[in-house]
Scaffold this active site. Sequence first.
Site, PDB file in Angstrom:
ATOM      1  N   SER A 150       0.822  -1.213   0.000  1.00  0.00           N
ATOM      2  CA  SER A 150       0.000   0.000   0.000  1.00  0.00           C
ATOM      3  C   SER A 150       0.856   1.263   0.000  1.00  0.00           C
ATOM      4  CB  SER A 150      -0.972   0.002   1.192  1.00  0.00           C
ATOM      5  OG  SER A 150      -0.299   0.201   2.407  1.00  0.00           O
TER       6      SER A 150
ATOM      7  N   HIS B  78       9.176   3.201   8.404  1.00  0.00           N
ATOM      8  CA  HIS B  78       9.036   2.305   9.553  1.00  0.00           C
ATOM      9  C   HIS B  78       7.838   2.769  10.375  1.00  0.00           C
ATOM     10  CE1 HIS B  78      10.234  -0.573  12.581  1.00  0.00           C
ATOM     11  NE2 HIS B  78      10.024   0.356  13.490  1.00  0.00           N
TER      12      HIS B  78
ATOM     13  N   GLU C 203      22.652  -0.225  10.415  1.00  0.00           N
ATOM     14  CA  GLU C 203      21.957  -0.595  11.652  1.00  0.00           C
ATOM     15  C   GLU C 203      20.441  -0.676  11.392  1.00  0.00           C
ATOM     16  OE1 GLU C 203      21.033   1.229  16.043  1.00  0.00           O
ATOM     17  OE2 GLU C 203      22.396   2.305  14.726  1.00  0.00           O
TER      18      GLU C 203
ATOM     19  N   ASP D   8      16.755  -0.228  11.204  1.00  0.00           N
ATOM     20  CA  ASP D   8      15.860   0.866  11.608  1.00  0.00           C
ATOM     21  C   ASP D   8      16.612   1.962  12.368  1.00  0.00           C
ATOM     22  OD1 ASP D   8      13.696  -0.521  10.486  1.00  0.00           O
ATOM     23  OD2 ASP D   8      13.334  -1.610  12.338  1.00  0.00           O
TER      24      ASP D   8
ATOM     25  N   GLN E 114      -1.300   7.804   7.716  1.00  0.00           N
ATOM     26  CA  GLN E 114      -0.265   8.844   7.713  1.00  0.00           C
ATOM     27  C   GLN E 114       0.955   8.427   6.899  1.00  0.00           C
ATOM     28  OE1 GLN E 114      -0.878  11.814   8.631  1.00  0.00           O
ATOM     29  NE2 GLN E 114      -2.884  11.151   9.326  1.00  0.00           N
TER      30      GLN E 114
HETATM   31  C1  GAR Z   1       4.011  -0.611   6.588  1.00  0.00           C
HETATM   32  O1  GAR Z   1       3.290  -0.296   7.745  1.00  0.00           O
HETATM   33  C2  GAR Z   1       5.483  -0.276   6.760  1.00  0.00           C
HETATM   34  O2  GAR Z   1       5.709   0.856   7.536  1.00  0.00           O
HETATM   35  C3  GAR Z   1       5.977  -1.519   7.466  1.00  0.00           C
HETATM   36  O3  GAR Z   1       5.311  -2.580   6.843  1.00  0.00           O
HETATM   37  C4  GAR Z   1       4.051  -2.126   6.371  1.00  0.00           C
HETATM   38  C5  GAR Z   1       3.963  -2.482   4.912  1.00  0.00           C
HETATM   39  O4  GAR Z   1       2.675  -2.192   4.423  1.00  0.00           O
HETATM   40  N1  GAR Z   1       7.398  -1.631   7.367  1.00  0.00           N
HETATM   41  C6  GAR Z   1       8.151  -2.156   8.313  1.00  0.00           C
HETATM   42  O5  GAR Z   1       7.703  -2.642   9.339  1.00  0.00           O
HETATM   43  C7  GAR Z   1       9.628  -2.135   8.025  1.00  0.00           C
HETATM   44  N2  GAR Z   1      10.387  -2.337   9.204  1.00  0.00           N
HETATM   45  P1  GAR Z   1       2.473  -2.018   2.866  1.00  0.00           P
HETATM   46  O6  GAR Z   1       3.068  -3.270   2.193  1.00  0.00           O
HETATM   47  O7  GAR Z   1       0.983  -1.983   2.698  1.00  0.00           O
HETATM   48  O8  GAR Z   1       3.152  -0.772   2.430  1.00  0.00           O
END
Ligand code: GAR
Length: 217
Positions: free
Chosen positions: A13, A106, A140, A142, A170
């Site tokens: 998304s 993140h 490192e 995140d 957001q």
């Molecule tokens: C999102 O919330 C993103 O911030 C998170 O995974 C989700 C992916 O959703 N990323 C992490 O946790 C990376 N450490 P999406 O595939 O619908 O964009």
Amino acid sequence: MQSVVILISGRGSNMEALVRACPAGAQVRAVISNRADAAGLDFARAQGIATDVVAHRDFPSREAFDAALAQAIDRFAPDWVVLAGFMRVLTAGFVEHYAGRLLNIHPSLLPAFPGLDTHARALAAGVCLHGATVHFVTPELDGGPPIMQAAVPVLPDDDEDALAARVLAQEHRLYPQALAACVRGEVRLDVATGRVQWQADRLAAADAALLAPPLRA
Ligand code: GAR
């Protein structure tokens, strides 16, 4: 035209939000996944964007996977490599190859809650504010310096899903804004110091973007 390659692992998304609100002067040239069944690949194909799958399971080591991934990415000569829910830990060699042009989103206000299960951990910690961070990627996990953050309130009746949905809305506003600032050259990573540098005359706009999204949603 600056070339953008987006890496995904699943739903996609954030990738969709970046394609729909792609900054002027940039073009999403490819969407690459480490999973063939990533739902986001269908959206990218439907948009006529090149897609590729580099399956981590096909490689004996992180180094071998990252080398193949870099080869797939570099075919598109990217100015920006954008991680959008790409759920693989990357080697230092890969990160250094893209130093200053590798971005990640993140779902927390880093440096709080790096790693997984950020929404559950935010609820367990009882924080009042949670959110999302777009940052330059460093070796490192995140741990790279933030470019922009968006905060949301944690409400009394929140469960993990409700909080995740508030943050995700957001994320979809934040990531295109952060990429646009990068494409316009308003913000950069000083690779020598590891710090983010904003153009002085863009600081006010950046501050507004940083503070306003949750309140204006
Ligand atoms: C999102 O919330 C993103 O911030 C998170 O995974 C989700 C992916 O959703 N990323 C992490 O946790 C990376 N450490 P999406 O595939 O619908 O964009």
